[in-house]
Design a protein around this motif. Structure first.
Motif, PDB file in Angstrom:
ATOM      1  N   PRO A 741     -29.181  16.347 -42.176  1.00 31.39           N
ATOM      2  CA  PRO A 741     -28.138  15.369 -42.576  1.00 31.39           C
ATOM      3  C   PRO A 741     -26.906  16.181 -42.915  1.00 31.39           C
ATOM      4  CG  PRO A 741     -29.816  15.855 -44.308  1.00 31.39           C
ATOM      5  CD  PRO A 741     -30.464  16.474 -43.001  1.00 31.39           C
ATOM      6  N   ASN A 742     -25.996  15.256 -43.408  1.00 33.97           N
ATOM      7  CA  ASN A 742     -24.719  15.796 -43.603  1.00 33.97           C
ATOM      8  C   ASN A 742     -24.597  16.723 -44.867  1.00 33.97           C
ATOM      9  OD1 ASN A 742     -22.788  14.454 -41.723  1.00 33.97           O
ATOM     10  ND2 ASN A 742     -22.309  12.489 -43.195  1.00 33.97           N
ATOM     11  N   GLY A 743     -23.819  17.606 -44.520  1.00 35.91           N
ATOM     12  CA  GLY A 743     -23.916  18.702 -45.798  1.00 35.91           C
ATOM     13  C   GLY A 743     -25.148  19.426 -45.824  1.00 35.91           C
ATOM     14  N   HIS A 913     -26.475  14.906 -35.359  1.00 35.87           N
ATOM     15  CA  HIS A 913     -27.030  14.250 -36.422  1.00 35.87           C
ATOM     16  C   HIS A 913     -27.806  13.001 -35.847  1.00 35.87           C
ATOM     17  CE1 HIS A 913     -22.821  12.872 -37.082  1.00 35.87           C
ATOM     18  NE2 HIS A 913     -23.255  11.890 -36.196  1.00 35.87           N
ATOM     19  N   ARG A 930     -30.040  21.027 -46.816  1.00 32.36           N
ATOM     20  CA  ARG A 930     -29.665  21.666 -48.235  1.00 32.36           C
ATOM     21  C   ARG A 930     -29.446  23.465 -47.717  1.00 32.36           C
ATOM     22  NH1 ARG A 930     -33.685  18.986 -49.996  1.00 32.36           N
ATOM     23  NH2 ARG A 930     -33.247  16.921 -50.376  1.00 32.36           N
ATOM     24  N   ALA A 951     -35.792  14.388 -45.619  1.00 35.01           N
ATOM     25  CA  ALA A 951     -34.572  15.024 -45.621  1.00 35.01           C
ATOM     26  C   ALA A 951     -33.471  13.874 -45.116  1.00 35.01           C
ATOM     27  CB  ALA A 951     -34.356  16.256 -44.684  1.00 35.01           C
TER      28      ALA A 951
ATOM     29  N   ASN B  36     -24.983   8.043 -39.383  1.00 33.88           N
ATOM     30  CA  ASN B  36     -23.668   8.665 -39.506  1.00 33.88           C
ATOM     31  C   ASN B  36     -22.933   8.155 -38.587  1.00 33.88           C
ATOM     32  OD1 ASN B  36     -23.267  11.124 -41.165  1.00 33.88           O
ATOM     33  ND2 ASN B  36     -25.279  11.806 -40.402  1.00 33.88           N
ATOM     34  N   GLU B 161     -21.325   9.171 -50.560  1.00 37.85           N
ATOM     35  CA  GLU B 161     -22.373  10.298 -50.285  1.00 37.85           C
ATOM     36  C   GLU B 161     -22.479  11.317 -51.254  1.00 37.85           C
ATOM     37  OE1 GLU B 161     -23.224  11.255 -46.432  1.00 37.85           O
ATOM     38  OE2 GLU B 161     -23.244   9.330 -45.638  1.00 37.85           O
ATOM     39  N   MET B 164     -24.797  14.409 -50.967  1.00 39.99           N
ATOM     40  CA  MET B 164     -24.744  15.336 -49.806  1.00 39.99           C
ATOM     41  C   MET B 164     -24.798  16.909 -50.203  1.00 39.99           C
ATOM     42  SD  MET B 164     -21.497  16.083 -47.336  1.00 39.99           S
ATOM     43  CE  MET B 164     -21.231  14.505 -46.671  1.00 39.99           C
ATOM     44  N   GLY B 165     -26.018  17.433 -49.891  1.00 36.35           N
ATOM     45  CA  GLY B 165     -26.094  18.840 -49.923  1.00 36.35           C
ATOM     46  C   GLY B 165     -26.839  19.178 -50.955  1.00 36.35           C
ATOM     47  N   LEU B 166     -27.265  18.071 -52.120  1.00 38.32           N
ATOM     48  CA  LEU B 166     -27.747  18.437 -53.364  1.00 38.32           C
ATOM     49  C   LEU B 166     -29.286  18.495 -53.365  1.00 38.32           C
ATOM     50  CD1 LEU B 166     -25.483  16.447 -55.729  1.00 38.32           C
ATOM     51  CD2 LEU B 166     -24.901  18.572 -54.745  1.00 38.32           C
ATOM     52  N   ALA B 167     -29.700  19.461 -54.281  1.00 35.83           N
ATOM     53  CA  ALA B 167     -31.136  19.414 -54.304  1.00 35.83           C
ATOM     54  C   ALA B 167     -31.543  18.166 -54.738  1.00 35.83           C
ATOM     55  CB  ALA B 167     -31.467  20.436 -55.233  1.00 35.83           C
ATOM     56  N   GLN B 193     -26.760   8.500 -47.504  1.00 36.51           N
ATOM     57  CA  GLN B 193     -27.470   8.669 -46.302  1.00 36.51           C
ATOM     58  C   GLN B 193     -29.045   8.651 -46.867  1.00 36.51           C
ATOM     59  OE1 GLN B 193     -26.839  12.271 -44.777  1.00 36.51           O
ATOM     60  NE2 GLN B 193     -26.545  13.228 -46.622  1.00 36.51           N
ATOM     61  N   PHE B 194     -29.113   8.638 -48.002  1.00 37.34           N
ATOM     62  CA  PHE B 194     -30.673   8.722 -48.442  1.00 37.34           C
ATOM     63  C   PHE B 194     -31.073   7.115 -48.661  1.00 37.34           C
ATOM     64  CE2 PHE B 194     -30.395  13.094 -50.363  1.00 37.34           C
ATOM     65  CZ  PHE B 194     -30.329  13.418 -49.056  1.00 37.34           C
TER      66      PHE B 194
END
Lengths: 980, 239
Positions: A741-743, A913, A930, A951, B36, B161, B164-167, B193-194
């Motif tokens: 995913p993004n990021g 993606h 992540r 994810a 995306n 978003e 993004m990129g977080l736990a 996106q989730f």
């Protein structure tokens, strides 16, 4: 000693002014990322406003306030008229914009008030105090005090007020400012108003201590640039510290020369400037860093579209022009002949800037200094050693090239406008230290070549150089050779590397261009050409004086080059002729006298703001019109296939006279030419005669040798860990996807492989060789090729030329070879063009080879960029979101191409993606989330993996028992990967 | 309260968003979903004035927003929490919050009250008040971005978003915080996106595909809809 220092500190009124200046420069730089070269002129102009107001009886204090307000207004106007309008063209264009402002203001004030010094009314009372046994004027103390007060005030303003905070915020991040409600344009205006006001204050106070003169007062700001640079250009406290250091240098360095031990060497004029220049260069040297992913496009002046590989047939007009030039010395009076010589000199220096600024995108404010070095060294050799033309000039050229190379070697460690600052500081040092030195010139720095030393009959080269007609013809011959050589160079490897750097340093490095080295080449070449101009100047004039080579003259040269269109050789020559013509015209016509500078400066401003193509665009427009007329009369359309040949070979210069042969038809042959310069590996796989879609790879992937092998890569940005202990591998001949995913950290890992960031841990191997820590261009040399998510094609160039940029690593051409067109370079050029023709054939792009990439649809451009990557011959192709922005048909075509590439023995790593694209194209997939690699396997395996679904979706929308599954760590080494 | 009609947005020659219509009612929390490249972020940027060329109609309580620059739209009560956070990285947490309040032009007391409010919502930020924003962890930076957006007490919050990129645990905290904000009356439009996460916290959702709204409905009904999965992951995964 303390008392001495205290005295020195107080005795230097300039410290106060430098503090004010350097604060303004930094405030403006932070807000607009522009080096405000007009800062001196923006101090000088309000000083004249103050003088005029005070002379007409305005109370002093009110006059000062009005002048400062005028300065603030001037700042706002300059920002709105020049800086903001040129923003799209980038900081280099904006900085040239401030050069135009400088020219306009100085010319305007000189026109109104004249150039003789004027005594300005004092601000502080006359008189002095005695400190440490020496007397210090009130004015000096006052200036210092006001400088310090203003410094404290500014610091407090930025630190403690809401508006100061908003200005700081807007300077850091325009988008962030917008979304919290700060108008970023207004913030920029505010910063320029502050900068303008402080400059005005310094100007008024300085004028009261020294004198009013449009030139000298404008140049008082130069040490402040040194100060700002020493302070790092971004920090206010750094600027203040730098200003104190700069001021003290002027007090202390001359004192040191009186210490008997050090003795005479320092008792030269300009010693403080020399010391400060060395200090500034030292600061720059220590700040050098490598290219990183954050260095997006180098922004350059938007000039006439770069002309490459364009047909320029010999026209009747050209012959007429040639005849005219040869007959010229006998057609015009002797006085006009003088201007004609000047035209050639201007043109040669303009060409030096065409190479450096137009082609490579680097700005130089020291061209006049290099001209001066060339002239004075030529004089020195001719006079002192008795060596005549052309050897004296050659030595002069080498000296100037050497000086430019030295400066470049230091300054090129830092990117962006630092280089411009470095050249500015160098010019300033040259004016004060180099040119007045008795060892370089003669008495007072002037230099004369006696007539008998200038190629008299009986000398080594027996030419009567005392005849100006002969000199003119020699000059014409020289510039013809220069233009031809440069056009040769432009169309081969080195010239293309120059253009690539200007277009995008990252893209250039990805094609294997050693960016710093090529910038240095350009610097050396520009220095050599400027030195040549200098040699011509002294041969023409016989006597030169240092003021001919001062900083302001550098600005004029820059103006000439910009008016010429900056990237075009013809435009540069035309601008030289134009400016020499203007000189002659304004000299002859008495009604026009005194207007020349204003007209030149306006010309620069108009070209920058309204007609960025300059003379080059005008000439190109005329040509097109002529072609249209000619086309109407002959009435013929190009035949099919002609366009490709035209793109590949239609050339006028010697290099391009070679027509490429029709390329080999089979993929196997194609591969041979592609890999004619193998690195450590040769591809031995059987290649079918036609590019076909390869079957999926069978057998255990781990049995195949690794093309790419990355283990334990960790990348951190500030407090963020973008990639954590990630490992992945690509086997030879494999198509591997990296998804997430993004990021998730895909791009960061990708950049780590490419050498565009610095991992804090991990190792990366390419075809078995450890490349950890190597710079990007070296990795390209070892076989990594890439495409970009945001296309990094070279706009304005054709499809063919864009792909040709990819042949850099295979080309044997050198700087010298390109200039003179050696057989090796010509043959190499032919082979590279053939190679490009083959790549285009493979990608079915041959039909559009000659089209400019600016006019093509997005999906096609993705293929062009892929073609450029293929042309590098890289055996690991890395595609960054190649499908983004493509429709279904285009995506399908891309998948086909990617799968056919594999049959050539090229391994592929693609970031995606889009799961669909990955499923269709890839043999093996790594999934990141992540910052960690969470899964690996075939596309079917990973898309069935619960962690992957989580994810992508946050949680599986199917049975809720699948949710919140504890996350397992990815296997540490790819060899042990066992999702299957 | 927010009514979008016939919205088209282009980047250069490429049109990214086609004829999008959507609505956020007062007090509602709505999701805008899609794969995306579907045009979610572009849509949000058009709503907050950050997109270059957009046409159509974007009305907040009847006032047309389209055509206003971003720094004016925030004053109308629309706060944007952008992708990539766009913090003032070199400024302290407190200074970021101060600037977050810039458009209100209110007195110091009111500002302090607002700071207090967001500190209560995100206690971690209080501990970090003097730290430079760029040196914090990703989760903390995202908290700060939310807090900064809340400093204006917006009527409508656009969230792009944020996860993004977080736990996962941080994402949960984030959505809890957004629900609290929503409970105080602020309407929220989340781009996410989730899918499951977003649908679990919203009442209604729109799904974009290739720049068009293809699905629109109640979040709980969409949660198990194959239609949604198809639009989101591509046809290969609809089954």
């Amino acid at each position: 000693m303390t008392r001495l220092l205290l005295f020195t500190f107080l005795s230097i009124p300039l410290i106060g002014a430098y503090i004010l200046f350097s604060l303004g420069i930094v405030v403006i730089y932070r807000a607009s990322r522009v080096l405000n070269l007009a800062h001196g002129a923006m101090a000088m102009t309000p000083a004249y406003v103050y003088y005029t107001l005070a002379k007409h009886g305005t109370p002093r204090l009110l006059a000062i306030l009005l002048a400062v307000a005028f300065g603030a207004l001037l700042g706002v106007v300059v920002e709105a008229l020049f800086v903001r309008r040129l923003r799209r063209q980038g900081p280099t264009a904006q900085t040239v914009g401030t050069v135009a402002v400088t020219g306009l203001l100085i010319a305007l004030i000189a026109k109104i008030y004249g150039t003789s010094p004027i005594q300005a009314p004092t601000v502080f009372p006359h008189g002095q105090v005695t400190i440490a046994g020496a007397s210090v004027a009130y004015g000096s103390i006052g200036l210092l005090a006001i400088g310090l007060i203003a410094a404290v005030g500014l610091l407090a303003f930025f630190r403690y007020t809401q508006i100061g905070l908003a200005l700081r915020g807007a300077a850091q991040n325009r988008t962030a400012a917008s979304i919290v409600g700060i108008n970023p344009d207004l913030a920029a205006s505010g910063a320029w108003a502050l900068g303008g006001a402080t400059a005005a204050l310094a100007g008024v106070l300085l004028a009261a201590v020294t004198n009013l003169n449009p030139y000298t007062l404008s140049l008082e700001v130069l040490p402040a640039f040194v100060a700002a640079l020493i302070g790092g250009l971004e920090s206010l406290t750094g600027a203040i510290l730098g200003a104190v250091i700069a001021g003290l240098a002027f007090g202390v360095v001359p004192l040191l020369s009186q210490v008997p031990v050090i003795g005479s060497p320092l008792r030269l004029s300009g010693a403080p400037q020399l010391v400060l220049t060395l200090l500034a260069l030292g600061v720059m040297f220590s700040r050098g860093r490598r290219l990183s992913a954050a260095d997006t496009d180098t922004s350059t002046i938007n000039t006439a579209t770069t002309q490459m590989s364009r047909r320029a047939p010999l026209r009747p007009m050209t012959l007429v022009l040639l005849a005219l030039v040869l007959a010229w010395p006998w057609l015009v009076p002797f006085s006009v002949l003088g201007s004609s010589l000047l035209a050639v000199e201007f043109a040669v220096v303009a060409l030096s800037l065409v190479v450096l600024s137009g082609w490579v995108g680097q700005i130089s404010l020291a061209q006049a200094t290099f001209v001066g070095i060339g002239a004075l060294v030529t004089g020195l050799v001719a006079r002192g050693l008795g060596i005549g033309f052309p050897f004296d000039v050659i030595v002069g050229v080498l000296a100037a090239a050497g000086a430019a190379t030295l400066l470049g070697a230091v300054a090129l460690r830092v990117r962006g406008l630092y280089l411009a600052v470095a050249t500015l500081i160098f010019a300033w040092m040259g004016d004060a230290f180099l040119f007045p030195s008795p060892w370089l010139g003669a008495s007072g720095g002037s230099s004369t070549i006696p007539n008998q030393r200038i190629g008299h009959p009986g000398g080594l080269v027996s030419i009567d150089m005392t005849s100006r007609r002969v000199v003119f013809l020699i000059f014409v011959a020289i510039i013809s050779v220069v233009v031809l050589s440069l056009s040769n160079l432009r169309d081969t490897r080195v010239g293309r590397a120059f253009f690539a750097i200007r277009g995008s340093e990252i893209a250039a490095a990805s094609l294997g261009v050693h960016v710093t080295r090529y910038k240095l080449y350009a610097f050396a070449l520009a220095g050599a050409l400027a030195g040549l101009g200098g040699g011509m100047v002294i041969i023409d004039q016989r006597t030169v004086v240092p003021s001919q080579f001062f900083f302001t003259v550098s600005l004029q040269y820059l103006a000439i080059a910009v008016v010429g269109g900056l990237s075009s050789l013809g435009g540069g020559v035309a601008a030289g002729v134009l400016f020499a013509g203007l000189n002659e015209l304004f000299f002859r016509v008495s009604a026009l006298s005194g207007w020349l500078d204003l007209v030149s400066a306006s010309l620069l401003a108009v070209v920058l703001l309204l007609y960025p193509g300059g003379l080059a665009a005008a000439i190109a427009g005329l040509r097109r019109a002529a072609d249209r007329i000619a086309g109407l009369t002959t009435g013929r359309l190009p035949r099919p296939g002609e366009r490709l040949r035209a793109a590949a070979g239609a050339v006028t210069t010697r290099v391009r006279q070679v027509m490429p042969q029709p390329g080999p038809a089979t993929a196997g042959d194609w591969l041979d030419t592609l890999h004619d310069k193998p690195a450590t590996h040769t591809v031995t796989a059987e290649v079918p005669t036609q590019p076909v879609v390869a079957e999926p790879i069978t057998g255990d992937r781990l049995d195949r040798p690794a093309a790419l092998f990355a283990t334990g890569v960790t990348v951190k940005f500030g407090g963020l860990t973008a990639v954590s202990d990630a490992s992945l591998d690509v086997r030879e001949g494999e198509i591997v996807g990296l998804i997430g995913p993004n990021g998730a950290g895909k791009t960061t890992l990708f950049n780590a492989v490419l050498g565009l960031n610095e991992p804090s841990a991990g190792a990366i191997k390419l075809f078995g060789a450890d490349i950890t820590g190597q710079p990007a261009h070296q990795r390209a040399g070892m076989g990594v090729a890439r495409t970009f998510q945001v296309l990094q094609l070279f706009s304005g160039l054709s499809v063919f030329d864009n792909v040709l940029m990819g042949t850099h690593l295979h080309h044997q051409g050198t700087l010298f070879g390109g200039l003179v067109g050696t057989p090796v370079t010509v043959e190499s050029e032919r082979r590279c063009r053939e190679r490009v023709a083959n790549v285009l054939e493979l990608l079915k792009l041959s039909d559009i080879a000659n089209e400019s990439v600016t006019d093509l649809p997005f999906g096609t451009l993705r293929l062009v960029e892929l073609g450029r990557a293929l042309a590098t011959g890289g055996r690991l192709l890395m595609l960054d979101e190649a499908a983004s922005g493509l429709n279904d048909i285009e995506t399908a075509r891309l998948v086909d191409v990617v799968r056919s590439i594999r049959t050539l023995g090229v391994s592929v790593l693609l970031i995606e993606h889009d799961m669909q694209m990955v499923s269709a194209a890839c043999d093996h997939v790594f999934v990141m989330d992540r910052g960690e690699v969470i899964a690996a396997g075939t596309p079917e395996q990973v898309s069935a993996d619960a962690r992957v679904r989580e994810a992508y979706l946050g949680a599986s929308p199917a049975p809720s028992s699948e949710r919140r599954k504890p996350r397992r760590r990815a296997p540490r080494t790819p060899e042990l990967t066992g999702v299957r | 309260m927010l009514t979008v009609q016939g919205l088209n947005v282009s980047y250069g020659a490429v049109q990214v968003v086609h004829d999008v219509a959507l609505e956020v009612r007062p007090g509602e929390m709505v999701a805008l979903l899609g794969a995306n490249g579907a045009g979610k972020t572009t849509t949000l940027r058009a709503l907050s004035g950050l997109a270059d060329s957009a046409n159509g109609s974007v009305q907040l309580e009847g006032r047309e927003l389209l055509g206003m620059p971003a720094h004016r739209i925030i004053r109308e009560g629309v706060a944007h929490l952008p992708q990539g956070r766009e913090l003032f990285a070199e400024l302290s947490v407190l200074d970021n919050l101060r600037l977050g309040h810039w458009s209100k032009r209110s007195d110091e007391a009111h500002l302090q009250a607002q700071v207090e409010r967001v500190f209560t919502l995100f206690p971690k930020l209080r501990e970090r008040a003097t730290q430079a924003a760029g040196t914090m962890s990703g989760g903390e930076q995202q908290m700060l971005a939310v807090a900064r957006a809340l400093m204006t007490e917006p009527k409508l919050l656009l969230v792009d978003e944020a996860s993004m990129g977080l736990a996962p645990i941080v994402v949960d905290q984030l959505f809890d915080a957004l629900e609290q904000v929503n409970a105080t009356g602020t309407s929220i439009l989340v781009v996410e996106q989730f899918v499951a996460k977003a649908l679990g916290h919203t009442t209604r959702a729109y799904v974009l595909a290739k720049g068009r709204v293809v699905v629109e409905g109640k979040s709980d009904e969409l949660l198990n809809s194959p239609e949604l999965l198809g639009a989101y992951l591509g046809d290969g995964h609809a089954a």
